[in-house]
Design a protein around this motif. Structure first.
Motif, mmCIF file in Angstrom:
data_model
loop_
_atom_site.group_PDB
_atom_site.id
_atom_site.type_symbol
_atom_site.label_atom_id
_atom_site.label_comp_id
_atom_site.label_asym_id
_atom_site.label_seq_id
_atom_site.Cartn_x
_atom_site.Cartn_y
_atom_site.Cartn_z
ATOM 1 N N LEU A 188 4.406 -14.787 3.374
ATOM 2 C CA LEU A 188 4.732 -15.405 4.654
ATOM 3 C C LEU A 188 3.609 -16.348 5.054
ATOM 4 O O LEU A 188 2.440 -15.976 5.002
ATOM 5 N N VAL B 56 9.307 -9.706 3.569
ATOM 6 C CA VAL B 56 7.928 -10.184 3.469
ATOM 7 C C VAL B 56 7.021 -9.050 3.004
ATOM 8 O O VAL B 56 7.115 -7.919 3.468
ATOM 9 N N VAL C 69 0.396 -12.222 3.929
ATOM 10 C CA VAL C 69 0.659 -12.965 5.159
ATOM 11 C C VAL C 69 -0.500 -13.935 5.381
ATOM 12 O O VAL C 69 -1.663 -13.533 5.426
ATOM 13 N N LYS D 68 9.532 -9.065 -2.988
ATOM 14 C CA LYS D 68 8.915 -9.350 -1.694
ATOM 15 C C LYS D 68 8.338 -10.761 -1.723
ATOM 16 O O LYS D 68 7.888 -11.240 -2.761
ATOM 17 N N ARG D 69 8.325 -11.396 -0.568
ATOM 18 C CA ARG D 69 7.841 -12.778 -0.482
ATOM 19 C C ARG D 69 6.603 -12.868 0.411
ATOM 20 O O ARG D 69 6.413 -12.048 1.311
#
Length: 296
Positions: free
Chosen positions: A35, A115, A120, A32-33
């Motif tokens: 954002l 994401v 975030v 997962k990244r």
């Protein structure tokens, strides 16, 4: 290093089709990244803030950070009339709800770009900073941290106050001629600016909400200007990078321009906005603050 190219995209909203730019490194399954949502200032655009229009913003260096750190970057465009920010009337928000637009972009990125919902981050400059305040107050559950550059909060009585603490990093320039560091409104700003709290009072709102102590850790950055016209001091409340922190970069002597060594605004803009500091890279400083933060 991978060269990230922002792509144009649209999202259907009640007010019509909305535009944004998205830059995404190739997916590395199943990772997962994080954002980063970047909000441009008044009179600018998503293209300008990501370096595709003149003059390229120092925030365009988020593309390099995203390539290096495997992040997704989204820059929504305010569109006609600019942001429905923290000064917007209820009637304006009813016609064009930009907090809901940002909220929907976050959900879209989580669904389409791997994401991590806990990572975030939101950053805005000038009027985009006012928009970042509005989002941080309205949808804090969607954010791990936020940052505002060159924008104080509205004065008491002009805004719904935040009730959920968030890590917050605020950059303010003491010689800003448009959105004043010490608050109020310059007489010559006409319709461009609203009366604001001071930058330090804005920081205090988030520090007190987070229950952080009065005394910050203070760090004076090395001065790069041989004439010593601008300098930077960082104030940080909260000890652990992975927990609640509130930070202030006070940039003495500089004007309404994001600090940067690599992305320098042209001289004719400096005549209008004041000096641009070069003691730090604003995007890198924000990423240093964001890096360990996760939604609680």
């Amino acid at each position: 290093m991978l060269n990230l190219v922002p792509l144009h995209a649209t999202l259907e909203r009640p007010e019509g089709k909305r535009s944004y730019l998205v830059a995404a490194p190739p997916a590395v399954m199943p990772e997962k990244r994080g954002l980063v949502v970047i909000l441009h200032g008044a009179g600018a655009s998503a293209e300008q803030v990501l370096g595709l229009a003149y003059p390229p913003s120092p925030l365009s260096l988020w593309l390099d950070i995203a390539a290096r750190e495997n992040l997704i970057v989204i820059a929504p465009d305010a569109g006609k009339g600019g942001w429905s920010d923290c000064f917007a009337s209820h009637a304006r928000v009813a016609r064009k709800n930009d907090v809901s637009f940002i909220d929907a972009l976050i959900d879209h990125a989580i669904a389409r770009h791997q994401v991590d919902p806990a990572r975030v981050y939101l950053i805005g400059v000038s009027r985009g900073g006012w928009m970042a305040y509005a989002a941080a107050i309205a949808i804090p559950h969607k954010l791990a941290a936020f940052s505002v550059i060159l924008a104080g909060m509205p004065p008491p009585g002009r805004i719904t106050m935040p009730t959920t603490p968030l890590p917050a990093l605020i950059f303010g320039c003491t010689a800003d001629p448009l959105i004043r560091y010490h608050g109020g409104k310059p007489w010559y700003a006409f319709g461009f600016a609203e009366p604001v709290r001071s930058i330090e009072d804005s920081v205090q709102v988030w520090r007190e909400l987070a229950g952080l102590p009065d005394t910050p850790v203070v760090h004076k950055l090395p001065v790069s200007d041989p004439q010593g016209r601008t300098s930077v001091t960082r104030y940080l409340w909260g000890e652990a990078a992975h927990q609640l922190q509130v930070g202030l970069y006070r940039i003495d002597g500089a004007g309404h321009a994001e600090p940067s060594r690599l992305k320098r605004y042209p001289r004719f803009l400096n005549w209008l906005t004041g000096l641009q500091n070069a003691d730090l890279e604003v995007a890198e400083a924000a990423w240093e603050f964001f890096r360990e933060k996760q939604a609680r």
